[in-house]
Structures are given as structure tokens and as C-alpha cells.
Scaffold this motif. Sequence first.
Motif: not given
Length: 513
Positions: A306, A334, A336, A356, A360, A363, A390-392, A409
Amino acid sequence: MYRPISSNATAAMRRTRLLRPVQSCRAFHNYFVTHLPSSSMHPDSRSPAGPSHNLPRAASTPYTPGSKPDAVPARPPNMPSRDLTVVRIPLRRAKHHFGVSVSRGQRPGQEDANQAGTIRIPAFAKRVPVFYFAVFDGHGGSECADFLRDELHGYIEEAAAQFGLRSSLKKDEQQAINDQPDRETQPSPGPLDAARLESELLEEYKSTIGGYFRRWRPNYLSVTQPTESDEPQPSSTPVTLESVLTYAFLRADLDFVTAQARKPDPDDPFVSDNPLNRDEILGAPHLPPSGHHTIGGPGRFKGGSTASIALISTPTPAPFWHPAAHSTLVVAHVGDTRVLLCETASGRPIALTANHRPSHPTESRRLRRWVTNSLVTDSFGEERFEGLANSRSFGDMLSKRVGVSSEPDIARIDMLPAQFSFLVLLSDGVSGTLSDQEVVDVIKEAATPEEGARKVVEYATEVSHDGDNATCMVVRLGGWERRSEGGVGSLGTKEMRDLRRMEAQDPRRRGRL
């Protein structure tokens, strides 16, 4: 199936990557140049009468001009020049301005990484460089986090130069910067050049990774991919810092992933029938801005990291930590890792990032549009996507095609004089254990940012249930001296913190976990 791109396009992109000049990345520095009262040059409290800056003795050497990337800041207002001396201060040793603390916790290795220093991009700075702070939380190993620590700032500087990023200052202020003798003269790219680079990047994602990225529509970039058959269309939209950061994040991630795909896979000695990227077909090397040939170690790294970065700049002569300074903060995020501001008036934390996670709402909607049956719930009740929390993220090459993206983001905050006391960057080893209010309350009780970062990590490690790697970075802002005045100061969570510490020391606690 992944489709190899045409030979002509491949050759063009390979030439672009091979010929990318290393000099395009300006030097990254872990120090800053500022004015100090001449009477405070000696850090020892036993020095002659006068204000003391409490900086390390090595930082008290007067600054000697001559280093090209160094910019001498303008003299602070209402201070005669004869009473000031320009000094160069190592950022990581300036405990009254900055502090960072890390702990391995109970994990076998340290997978977190962090970076702090100054970069020179013409975004919103006047004469001083932009301050850069970053925290990276690796998973599956430290290779990706270490790569981002060493290279991400270079990608940002390079993207700013390639895009022809312009300052947002007024015309006369920008002209003063252009007239500086140490400014490099080079052709000025424009929005159409930026759109061309963005279009090439999107095509590369579409061709080398495919899957989710075939219909991907990134934010902040000036070109889109409406359908799989349509060509990305350039736009004359002005280049912004947000578009530069987005491009830099995506470019760095693609370089890391493609570099891993070229390496031998210890889990699969056979070459895949569906190569992840063109490098397994053509063997074209990808070089980061530093020019280093090795990205992520000798073997294929399938983990990731991340990232949360913070850029701070002031359009005035006063530095951002000055109580009278107006500053701009830009955060790109990007995963957590977490970024917080402590509001001086209320004493409350303001979260600038959101995790992310697959759970969420935003997401979840993004992923479910492209992928089905990939969201699962583990034994702790947490949703995971392709086995990831995490999705990102950066890296995670095996999950890229199904939507794990490094698109950040981005938040921009204009900070009024003394509006905020300090900035905090955290890995989830801290934010997953402590509440935001606990974090800022611990820092309020510290005498310096360095002490605050250390106490946060010590407290998080003491009460942690899983012993994850922990990193805390604290940056002093204009309201630092008034950090305990807002709200109830640090007393809001004191009773809770004392109780948690008492429970952590209970010998029966281990058996209940």
C-alpha cells in the motif's frame, strides 16, 4: 487471454522506455534549507543568550550555496537579514519538525517502509521545494514497499516534467521562478503531450494486463476508454497535479509488475501459456527513473504494498510549520495506510484517507461490475478479494487482471495559519489497533514530533492483538504549540488508553486472545 500488442507499438514503447534519461529525475533530498536567527546557530542550551533551535550540532552549519537543486528561501517578513543565517537542516534529525518511528512487532520481518525529504515540482511552490512524506506497508515481503520508497518520488518528478506541469501561482510569481539561474532550460510540453502519454499508458495496461483494464476509466486523466474497440481520445484539459500523481502511481505499478513477470517463478518452472505482459515475449527491459536495473529482487515477487504520500508546499516565504504560513497539502493514497490531520481548534483528528477494502461500498461496486465470485469472507468476518485484504495496491501481479488497481484517491487541503497542529502518516499496524483520536491524543502529550511518533508506536505495539509491523510519521504544522488547547486536549482518550494498557499487562490476556 492476453493479446500481445502490435510489433510497431511494442518497438516504439520499448525505445521510449530504454531511452528515458535518468537525468530527468531531479535529486531527492532528505534535508531542507531555511533561515534561523544568527544568535541561535549553536544548539546547546548553554550557548550565549538568544533563541535556541534545539537542532543537532551537524545541522547548525551555515548553508553554502552551490548545490543546484537547493533553493534559498526568501527572507521571513519583519526579520532583518543581518540577524538571519541560512542553514541546511537534515529533515530526519530535526526532531522538532519531524519524527518517525517503526517497529517490527511480532512479525518475522519488517515489511513497512517510509520516506521523507524534498522534491522539486512546479506544482504550487514558490521558491522552496515541495516536502514529500510517505508510508508504505508491504505484504508478502518488503520488495514492493522498498521499491516505492526508493523510486516513487522519482516517478512523480519525472511525470511532472513529462507533462509540463505548470505552477498555480500568479503570472508574476511564476516569472520569478523562471528567471532563477539554476533552472533547467528544456522544451515545455503541454496538455496534448500529457494526453499522448496517458493514452500510451492506458493502451499498455490494456494490452499487457487486460481483464479489468480493458474497460477501465481512471479518474483525473484526460483520456478515457469508452469501449474496448474505441481509441482513447486526447484532450486539451490543463495538466494538474492530480493527473501527474495518478500517472506516476500507475506507471510505477506497471513497471514493477512487468519487471516481476520477466523473472523466473519459483512456484512454476514452466513458462505460462498466457504471459502476463509483453516482456515474457520480447524481453524489453523496464527502468525506473533512478536507472537501477533490479526491481524487486532477483526472483519473481508476487506480493505488493500500500502507499500514502503527502506533499506540502507554501506559496509564501514562511515555511509550512510557521504559525503564520498558508500551506497546501495534497495526499495520494492506495490501500489501508492512513493520513490524519489534527485540528488545532477542536483537537480532533481529520482522516484524509479511506481504506480500500472490498467491504467499502465504493470499492465493492467497482469490483462487482467486473468480477463475480471473487469476494469471500474469512473466519474473522472480513471480506477479502482474491485473498487480499486491500482492493487497491501496488504489485499483487496475480490479481491485477481482476481489478486490483494502484489508481490513487487524491485529496487537496488548503491549510490556514495554525489551522492544524500536525500531520500523521500511519501503517495499518497502528491504525488497525488504535483509533484516530487515540493517535492524536498520544502525540499531543509529546514534546516533539519525534517523541510523539515513538510513543504512538510503543502504545500500538503494547496493546496490539496481532503484533503487525507498525510505522508512525509525525510532521509539525503551524498550530503545534497550541496542540493541547483544542477540546479537552489529550484527556479525551486517557482513561481508555490507561485501561487498554492495564489489560495488555494482564497475564491472563494471552489466554483469552
